[in-house]
Each structure stands twice: as structure tokens, then as C-alpha cells.
Design an enzyme around this catalytic site. Structure first.
Site, mmCIF file in Angstrom:
data_model
loop_
_atom_site.group_PDB
_atom_site.id
_atom_site.type_symbol
_atom_site.label_atom_id
_atom_site.label_comp_id
_atom_site.label_asym_id
_atom_site.label_seq_id
_atom_site.Cartn_x
_atom_site.Cartn_y
_atom_site.Cartn_z
ATOM 1 N N ASP A 115 -27.673 -7.341 -6.159
ATOM 2 C CA ASP A 115 -28.884 -6.665 -5.847
ATOM 3 C C ASP A 115 -28.352 -5.101 -5.640
ATOM 4 O OD1 ASP A 115 -30.859 -5.611 -5.299
ATOM 5 O OD2 ASP A 115 -30.872 -7.031 -3.496
ATOM 6 N N GLU B 247 -23.641 -3.491 -12.976
ATOM 7 C CA GLU B 247 -24.482 -2.938 -11.260
ATOM 8 C C GLU B 247 -23.511 -2.649 -10.169
ATOM 9 O OE1 GLU B 247 -27.853 -4.130 -11.788
ATOM 10 O OE2 GLU B 247 -28.415 -4.449 -9.607
ATOM 11 N N SER C 210 -35.928 -4.079 -18.480
ATOM 12 C CA SER C 210 -35.291 -4.556 -17.271
ATOM 13 C C SER C 210 -35.172 -5.980 -17.535
ATOM 14 C CB SER C 210 -36.474 -4.600 -16.325
ATOM 15 O OG SER C 210 -37.880 -4.322 -16.702
ATOM 16 N N ASP D 77 0.795 4.218 -2.439
ATOM 17 C CA ASP D 77 0.722 5.687 -2.012
ATOM 18 C C ASP D 77 1.755 6.223 -2.610
ATOM 19 O OD1 ASP D 77 -1.500 5.318 -0.875
ATOM 20 O OD2 ASP D 77 -0.467 5.174 1.501
ATOM 21 N N CYS E 53 -42.809 10.663 24.333
ATOM 22 C CA CYS E 53 -42.620 9.575 24.293
ATOM 23 C C CYS E 53 -42.486 8.401 25.759
ATOM 24 C CB CYS E 53 -40.724 10.210 24.907
ATOM 25 S SG CYS E 53 -39.241 9.241 25.038
ATOM 26 N N TYR F 259 -21.713 -6.592 -16.561
ATOM 27 C CA TYR F 259 -22.597 -8.163 -16.931
ATOM 28 C C TYR F 259 -22.680 -8.218 -18.674
ATOM 29 C CZ TYR F 259 -26.276 -5.296 -14.661
ATOM 30 O OH TYR F 259 -26.901 -3.983 -14.180
ATOM 31 N N CYS G 191 -34.317 12.738 28.281
ATOM 32 C CA CYS G 191 -34.310 11.392 27.703
ATOM 33 C C CYS G 191 -33.982 11.112 28.828
ATOM 34 C CB CYS G 191 -35.324 11.119 26.632
ATOM 35 S SG CYS G 191 -36.168 10.040 26.727
ATOM 36 N N CYS H 110 -38.406 11.544 19.919
ATOM 37 C CA CYS H 110 -38.445 12.036 21.398
ATOM 38 C C CYS H 110 -37.498 13.340 21.642
ATOM 39 C CB CYS H 110 -37.473 11.528 22.149
ATOM 40 S SG CYS H 110 -37.850 11.996 24.093
ATOM 41 N N LYS I 145 -35.764 -15.535 -9.357
ATOM 42 C CA LYS I 145 -35.880 -15.033 -8.084
ATOM 43 C C LYS I 145 -36.097 -15.692 -6.777
ATOM 44 C CE LYS I 145 -37.007 -10.531 -7.950
ATOM 45 N NZ LYS I 145 -36.499 -8.767 -7.769
ATOM 46 N N LYS J 26 -27.974 -12.512 -9.877
ATOM 47 C CA LYS J 26 -28.472 -11.252 -9.786
ATOM 48 C C LYS J 26 -27.897 -10.547 -8.499
ATOM 49 C CE LYS J 26 -32.892 -9.504 -11.127
ATOM 50 N NZ LYS J 26 -32.471 -8.722 -10.626
ATOM 51 N N ASP K 131 0.997 -0.880 0.334
ATOM 52 C CA ASP K 131 0.155 -0.298 -0.055
ATOM 53 C C ASP K 131 0.955 1.271 0.157
ATOM 54 O OD1 ASP K 131 -1.684 -1.754 -0.215
ATOM 55 O OD2 ASP K 131 -2.792 -1.026 1.824
ATOM 56 N N LYS L 232 -29.414 -16.216 -19.618
ATOM 57 C CA LYS L 232 -29.593 -15.453 -20.547
ATOM 58 C C LYS L 232 -29.244 -16.560 -21.699
ATOM 59 C CE LYS L 232 -27.376 -11.819 -18.165
ATOM 60 N NZ LYS L 232 -25.867 -10.555 -18.376
ATOM 61 N N CYS M 299 -39.734 9.103 29.078
ATOM 62 C CA CYS M 299 -39.372 9.963 29.504
ATOM 63 C C CYS M 299 -40.920 10.852 29.714
ATOM 64 C CB CYS M 299 -38.335 10.533 29.624
ATOM 65 S SG CYS M 299 -38.756 11.604 27.615
ATOM 66 N N GLU N 175 -25.868 -16.586 -14.975
ATOM 67 C CA GLU N 175 -25.409 -15.224 -13.524
ATOM 68 C C GLU N 175 -25.360 -15.158 -12.542
ATOM 69 O OE1 GLU N 175 -24.750 -12.027 -15.838
ATOM 70 O OE2 GLU N 175 -23.627 -13.059 -17.133
HETATM 71 S S1 IVH Z 1 -28.618 -8.327 -17.316
HETATM 72 C C1 IVH Z 1 -32.084 -5.839 -19.853
HETATM 73 N N1 IVH Z 1 -27.336 -9.766 -15.927
HETATM 74 O O1 IVH Z 1 -31.470 -6.437 -12.296
HETATM 75 C C2 IVH Z 1 -30.828 -6.114 -18.541
HETATM 76 N N2 IVH Z 1 -29.021 -7.865 -15.484
HETATM 77 O O2 IVH Z 1 -33.949 -6.636 -12.631
HETATM 78 C C3 IVH Z 1 -30.252 -6.960 -18.845
HETATM 79 N N3 IVH Z 1 -28.998 -7.211 -13.305
HETATM 80 O O3 IVH Z 1 -32.190 -3.667 -14.752
HETATM 81 C C4 IVH Z 1 -28.774 -6.843 -17.786
HETATM 82 N N4 IVH Z 1 -27.707 -8.874 -12.086
HETATM 83 O O4 IVH Z 1 -29.305 -3.693 -13.061
HETATM 84 C C5 IVH Z 1 -28.468 -8.552 -15.900
HETATM 85 N N5 IVH Z 1 -25.941 -11.125 -13.702
HETATM 86 C C6 IVH Z 1 -26.811 -10.030 -13.852
HETATM 87 C C7 IVH Z 1 -27.543 -8.973 -13.219
HETATM 88 C C8 IVH Z 1 -28.205 -8.049 -13.745
HETATM 89 C C9 IVH Z 1 -28.178 -8.175 -11.671
HETATM 90 C C10 IVH Z 1 -29.637 -6.274 -12.605
HETATM 91 C C11 IVH Z 1 -29.557 -5.071 -13.804
HETATM 92 C C12 IVH Z 1 -31.131 -4.901 -14.194
HETATM 93 C C13 IVH Z 1 -32.331 -5.453 -13.156
HETATM 94 C C14 IVH Z 1 -33.284 -6.392 -13.429
#
Ligand code: IVH
Length: 674
Positions: A118, A175, A83, A38, A409, A227, A432, A427, A315, A116, A34, A291, A412, A114
């Protein structure tokens, strides 16, 4: 070095830094320490400082930079950011497969599965291999230009390592997310600063992306997985696996957990495998993305208005259970915030018995129409504490009771108030007991009044014994009060009394921070102290005056106004003032006796810590250096001083012992206080 040579060196440094960034953040195989990293960065910044016209936006020095924005520019996406359609069961995944086979009759279909991630979707636009614009998804058609925020993410390459240069424009989708560790850490810090907590890492990442100050974003330590290629001139890849490999070679961070599946059974097997494994990841996933691998097939399948047909999200089923909401009780947090808590009929859920759930706030209770006596569905999300997701309204008997926040509250009986623009109820009572300990801990903390030795265990006793009912009471504590406490000796008691007395002379910004005005952190307190020269001036400031200060937003303005309008605030301020606490910034320029004076500190100090001494010197306008040079004005030497002492002697620099220094300071502060 002339300018041309500097330019070459700068280029070299940038390449090296980005390469080491990649090694560290993406490959997790750092090649240098590091410190060495730096040093490279320091050299780059120094050279760029010398020749500012050589600074370019994709320099690694520019990741955290620039001033806060007023607002984000809106950008229209070149291709809409669609989406993904969701599925929740194996049957639905099979239906997806059937649709694919119907649309691609007779063709072999390869899937890629893959995680997903979050977080929040972003689009990264590269022009001639340089990161030019980054946007949020927005409504899918238009997004915000959040380039500056995205630059702070070290795993986003600022310049691509393209060997082929086939595309002058490249768009990459990914993401942005926050790891579970960072999320926990940030919430811990927010709790300390009495700020509202983030509900989960996704909210924290989304909130961070909306910040207008990139410096603050940098502190959120966000990360990214990319992705998809959103746009590229010429079709370079035949399938998704190739596309991900290409992204890897360009320097992007892709997720290693992917599987190529030759049929839907393999897909389902892989998805199921992650159901429990995902808990072990350092970040959150809310499902899997399935996919179609082939780009030609993707083209054929096309998209509906909302989402492409060639992919689907699976999901993970949430861990849910049904039970009865027996009561809603209200807890007063250490920050004064009232939180409704659901008391549930105990029920087994994902390995534990659950009898309580958070309800977050009144708004949520109303939105979900939750009533006492309801049958409710609870769920364990990313957090350990379960939450109520919905109410089974069909089984209501009519006996269920609606909930309202108490006006007083529960601890108190102080007034409870909802602050405008916030969902939280607080509060209001500074005394308190639910909050008092916490307030006092804040008041004495290092960045506030810095009263050392007065630790949490002592504060707990002081509050319990009612020796301290607000932070002003600290100043009337006597040796006799302290000595009666548990684990207290003469030396410690004396030290505490001395430290409390000494804290009366803290800077205005420290005092403002110490008051514990909701939303006012260290930085805001410093800004306020620069704009108002006393607590009284701040107290009587008009709304417009506060709003005119760029850095102080609406919520903070309201919070400050409200804080000073309260009777108990007025009372505690009078007490503090009577105790002799300095309520104004007395140091005008002429009081800054150490202006242009440079100090070096060496050896072990007996009475003060080094940072305290540094603070005092800086407060009086002086500066601190690490090493002795001709420019040094004073050497402050503690015990066993070492080589700096000899050097200072040689150069004829004034050497002060700790006691001499303290006498000097006392004389000066005596003059200033006069
Ligand atoms: S492919 C048409 N791959 O999930 C969109 N999306 O709920 C192509 N997300 O809007 C995106 N992991 O933000 C893709 N491995 C992954 C993902 C992914 C998370 C998100 C993405 C999308 C949302 C939908």
C-alpha cells in the site's frame, strides 16, 4: 593523487558504497559498521569536491542533493501504467480463474501470489544500466518526473549489477512506501511542529513524492519493493518468478513473500493465510495480487483499457461494523486545531469495543453527509482509531441533525477560524488553556528560546495556577512564584529565573520560531530572520514581500500575515518587548567579534552545555573545531581538560577558563546591546 588516480579511487569508492548499501538495506546483512560506511562516503564527497567534473548523477553522493525544483516535468510513459481490477471475495477470485481458463483453453495455468503493497506506484527507467528517470503513475499515460526524489531512496539502485547487458533500456515498476515505524515517528515530529498529521503511511508516501525539495524527501526515509518489468529489450524471462529473480540479481529489492500456486484453491488458501498475518509486517498491505506466471500466457491474455487481464487484486475485507452516531463533540488539540469526534453507541470490532471515531474535519463530514443520529458503518484501517466510512442513508428518519463547526472555541470561547487553503479550523486565542501549555513548551524548547530546566511538569503547574497566561508572562516570574511549586528547590528556582533572563538575548530566528506561528518551522524561521532584521519588520511585511522569498510558500505567507494581524499577537509582542527580549538582529558584521576566530572546547563545563557555548560562538561569527592546531585562536577549557590543553599550551594558544569566557561574552553582549 593525480586526477587519474583520483578517478580510479572515486570509482572504487562508489562501487564499495553501493555494495554496502545493498548489504545493509536489501540483504539486511551489513558487513561494515556505520562509522566505516560514513568514512567511505566522506572520502568520496571530499574527492568529488576536489574534482567536481568527476561527479556523475549515479554517484551515491548524489542521492540527496541538488536544489529544490520549481515544478515537475511531465513525462509520457513508454507503456501505459495500468491499474489492477479489484476483487473482494473468494467467488470473485474463482470467476477470475474461470476467465483465465476460458481464454487459455486446455493450458496449464500457474499463478503467482504477492502482497499488494500500500504505497505509490512508480516507474524506474534505466539507460545503459544507470538510473536515468523515475516517474509517478500520474493518469497512467503521463506522470511526473520525480527522479531526484526517487534517488533519495537507498533501495533504488543507481547503477545495475547486470552481467548480461542485454537491454540498453530497462523499465521497472514498483511501489514506494513508508514503514509503519517511520510513519509514526514522522507524525510525532509533525505534531511537535504543529503541522497537520498524515492520515496513513500511504498518504505520507504520496505526499513525500510530491515534495519539490529532495532534501526533505530524504528525511522521509521511504522504501521500495519492485514487482514488474515494465519494459525490456528482448524477452529475457519466461515467467514472472524468473523476472523477479532477475530483478534481484540486478540489485533491486523485491518482496520475499510470494507463492507460486498450481491452482486457484492454493491461491485462495495463500490469500487467506495473509489476512491476519499482515498485521505483523512492518509496512501496510491492502490485499494480495494474483498474477499469471507465464509471460506467453500474459501476452495472449492482453489488457482491457484499464488493466491487464492476467492479474487481479484481492482486497482484504476491512474490519467493519454498523452502529449509531450518538453525538459529535469537538476537541481542541494542543495545537489549537478543532477536531470533531464521533461518539458512537459502543460496538464490538476486531477485538475491541469501539465508542469513538475520528471524523478528521468538517469537510469530511460534509463529503460523507454524516449527521448526528445516523446509522453509520465504521472501520478499523491501518490506524488503531476507527473511522466512519459511510452512512446508511436508507434508514434515516428525518430526525438526524446536521453538524456545523462551532464559531467559538468550546474550551475558551475564543474565535474559531478556518484558514484559507486548509481544511482545519483553529482556535485563535493564544491564551486558550487547551493550547497554552503546549505553546509554552514550544517557546522554551531547545531550538526555540532554549530555556533549560523549565520542564513540562513545571509548565503544567504554572498554567494551572494561572501564573502564566501567555509566554510573555514567563519573563515576569519571580523566585517567590516558583518556589511555591511542587518539587521545587532554591537551586532549581534560581536556575530557571536565570535561564529565563538569559533567554532574552536569543537570536531573531529563534524568537521567530518560538512565537509559534502555524507552519513556521526552524528552517523557515531562519530564512525569515535573514530577510527581516526585526520582529517588527516581519510583522509589518507586505504579502508580496513574503511571497518574494522563494522558500516561503503561499500557505506560510497567509499564516504569517494572519498571525500578526491578530490582536492577541500584538498584545503578547508588546509584553515580550517590555520584558526586555531582544526583538531584532543586532549583530551587524562589525558586531561579529569572533569572525575568523576558531575555538576548541575541552573538558567539562559547569555553567553551560557545550551546544549552548557553540551557539554563542557561532552567533558571534566564530567557528568550532574538534582538535587543536596552529589555526586555533582560543581553547575554552572546562574541568579535567586532557591532552588538548597541553597541545594548546605548547602552541602558545590563548586558553580561557569557563568564567573568563563568560566574562568576555558578557562584556561583548553588553557592548552590542548598547
Ligand atoms: S503489479 C498493471 N504487484 O497496486 C499494474 N502492483 O491498486 C501492474 N501494487 O498500480 C502492477 N503491490 O501500484 C503489482 N505486488 C504488486 C503490487 C502492485 C502494490 C499497486 C500498484 C498498482 C496498484 C493497483
Amino acid at each position: 593523487m593525480n586526477k587519474r588516480q583520483t578517478h580510479l579511487r572515486i570509482k572504487k569508492l562508489r562501487e564499495q558504497i553501493e555494495r554496502h548499501n545493498h548489504k545493509y538495506y536489501i540483504d539486511a546483512q551489513p558487513e561494515i559498521s556505520d562509522r566505516e560506511y560514513d568514512l567511505l562516503m566522506e572520502e568520496l564527497i571530499r574527492l568529488e569536491h576536489k574534482f567536481p567534473d568527476l561527479i556523475i548523477p549515479d554517484s551515491p553522493s548524489q542521492r540527496v542533493g541538488g536544489s529544490p525544483l520549481k515544478e515537475f516535468r511531465t513525462v509520457t510513459h513508454r507503456t501505459p501504467m495500468l491499474s489492477i481490477a479489484n476483487t473482494y471475495s473468494e467467488d470473485e477470485i474463482m470467476e477470475f480463474d474461470a476467465r483465465m481458463r476460458k481464454n487459455l483453453t486446455g493450458e496449464n495455468i500457474d499463478y503467482v501470489v504477492e502482497l499488494k503493497i500500500d504505497g505509490v506506484a512508480v516507474n524506474l527507467i534505466y539507460e545503459n544500466e544507470i538510473f536515468a528517470i523515475g516517474t509517478s503513475r500520474g493518469d497512467g499515460i503521463h506522470g511526473d518526473d520525480i527522479t531526484k526524489n526517487l534517488r533519495t531512496i537507498k533501495t533504488i539502485p543507481l547503477r545495475l549489477q547486470m552481467s548480461d547487458s542485454i537491454s540498453s533500456v530497462l523499465e521497472v515498476r514498483g511501489e514506494v512506501y513508508m514503514t509503519k515505524d517511520v510513519f509514526r515517528q514522522i507524525n510525532k515530529e509533525r505534531e511537535k511542529r504543529e503541522e497537520l498529521l498524515f492520515a496513513n503511511p500511504r498518504n505520507a508516501a504520496a505526499g513525500s513524492m510530491k515534495l519539490l525539495d529532495p532534501k526533505m524527501v530524504a528525511q522521509r526515509h521511504l522504501n521500495i519493493f519492485v514487482y514488474e518489468i515494465g519494459y525490456m529489450e528482448g524477452s529475457a524471462c519466461n515467467n514472472h518468478v524468473e523476472a523477479l529473480k532477475l530483478l534481484d540479481t540486478y540489485g533491486f529489492r523485491t518482496n520475499p513473500n510470494i507463492q507460486r500456486c498450481k491452482d486457484i484453491d492454493e491461491v485462495i488458501k495463500y490469500c487467506n493465510g495473509w489476512q491476519s498475518k499482515r498485521e505483523k509486517l512492518g509496512y501496510e498491505t491492502d490485499g494480495m495480487v494474483i498474477k499469471v506466471n507465464s509471460m506467453v500466457q500474459r501476452e495472449k491474455l492482453g489488457a482491457t483499457g484499464k488493466s491487464p487481464r492476467w492479474l487481479i487484486a484481492y482486497k482484504f475485507p476491512a474490519k467493519q461494523a454498523a452502529t449509531i452516531l450518538e453525538e459529535i463533540v469537538v476537541q481542541v488539540g494542543r495545537t489549537g486545531i478543532l477536531t470533531p469526534v464521533a461518539e458512537l453507541k459502543p460496538v464490538a470490532l476486531a477485538g475491541t469495543t469501539v465508542s469513538r471515531a475520528t471524523l478528521h474535519n468538517q469537510d469530511e463530514i460534509m463529503r460523507k453527509d454524516i449527521r448526528v443520529g445516523d446509522k453509520v458503518i465504521i472501520e478499523k484501517g491501518g490506524d488503531v482509531i476507527p473511522k466512519i466510512v459511510s452512512v446508511v442513508k436508507e434508514v434515516r428518519t428525518g430526525k438526524e441533525r446536521e453538524f456545523g463547526m462551532p464559531r467559538k472555541c468550546p474550551v475558551c470561547s475564543g474565535d474559531v477560524k478556518k484558514i484559507e487553503g486548509e481544511v482545519a479550523y483553529r482556535c485563535e486565542n493564544l491564551k486558550c488553556p487547551a493550547q497554552l501549555e503546549r505553546r509554552i513548551r514550544h517557546f522554551v524548547s531547545r531550538r526555540a528560546m532554549d530555556i533549560e530546566s523549565l520542564g513540562p511538569a513545571i509548565i503544567t503547574q504554572l498554567v494551572k495556577k494561572k501564573l502564566v497566561k501567555d509566554y510573555a508572562d514567563l519573563y515576569s516570574l519571580k523566585f517567590d512564584n516558583l518556589i511555591k511549586l511542587e518539587r521545587m528547590g532554591d537551586i532549581l528556582a534560581n536556575k530557571i529565573i536565570w535561564n529565563i533572563r538569559e533567554s532574552r538575548n536569543r537570536s531573531l530566528s529563534r524568537l521567530i520560531f518560538a512565537l509559534g506561528i502555524p507552519h513556521v518551522g526552524v528552517l523557515s524561521a531562519e530564512i525569515l530572520a535573514k530577510n527581516f532584521s526585526s520582529v517588527d519588520q516581519l510583522r509589518t511585511a507586505k504579502k508580496e514581500e513574503l511571497e518574494a522569498i522563494g522558500e516561503i510558500g503561499e500557505i506560510m505567507t497567509d499564516s504569517i500575515m494572519h498571525f500578526f494581524e491578530r490582536e492577541d499577537t500584538k498584545e503578547v509582542l508588546i509584553k515580550i518587548k517590555n520584558a526586555g527580549v531582544k526583538m531584532e538582529e543586532t549583530k551587524s558584521l562589525e558586531d561579529k567579534v569572533f569572525v575568523a576566530k576558531n575555538f576548541v572546547i575541552t573538558g567539562t563545563l559547569a555553567k553551560y552545555k557545550r551546544h549552548q557555548v557553540s551557539d554563542i560562538i557561532k552567533e558571534l561569527g566564530g567557528s568550532i573545531s574538534e582538535s587543536v592546531s596552529k589555526k586555533t585562536s582560543f581553547l575554552l577549557a572546562g574541568a579535567s581538560p586532557g591532552s588538548k590543553y597541553n597541545k594548546a599550551q605548547k602552541l602558545g594558544i590563548t586558553i580561557l577558563t569557563e568564567d573568563e569566557f563568560l566574562t568576555l561574552i558578557r562584556t561583548i553582549s553588553g557592548q552590542i546591546a548598547r
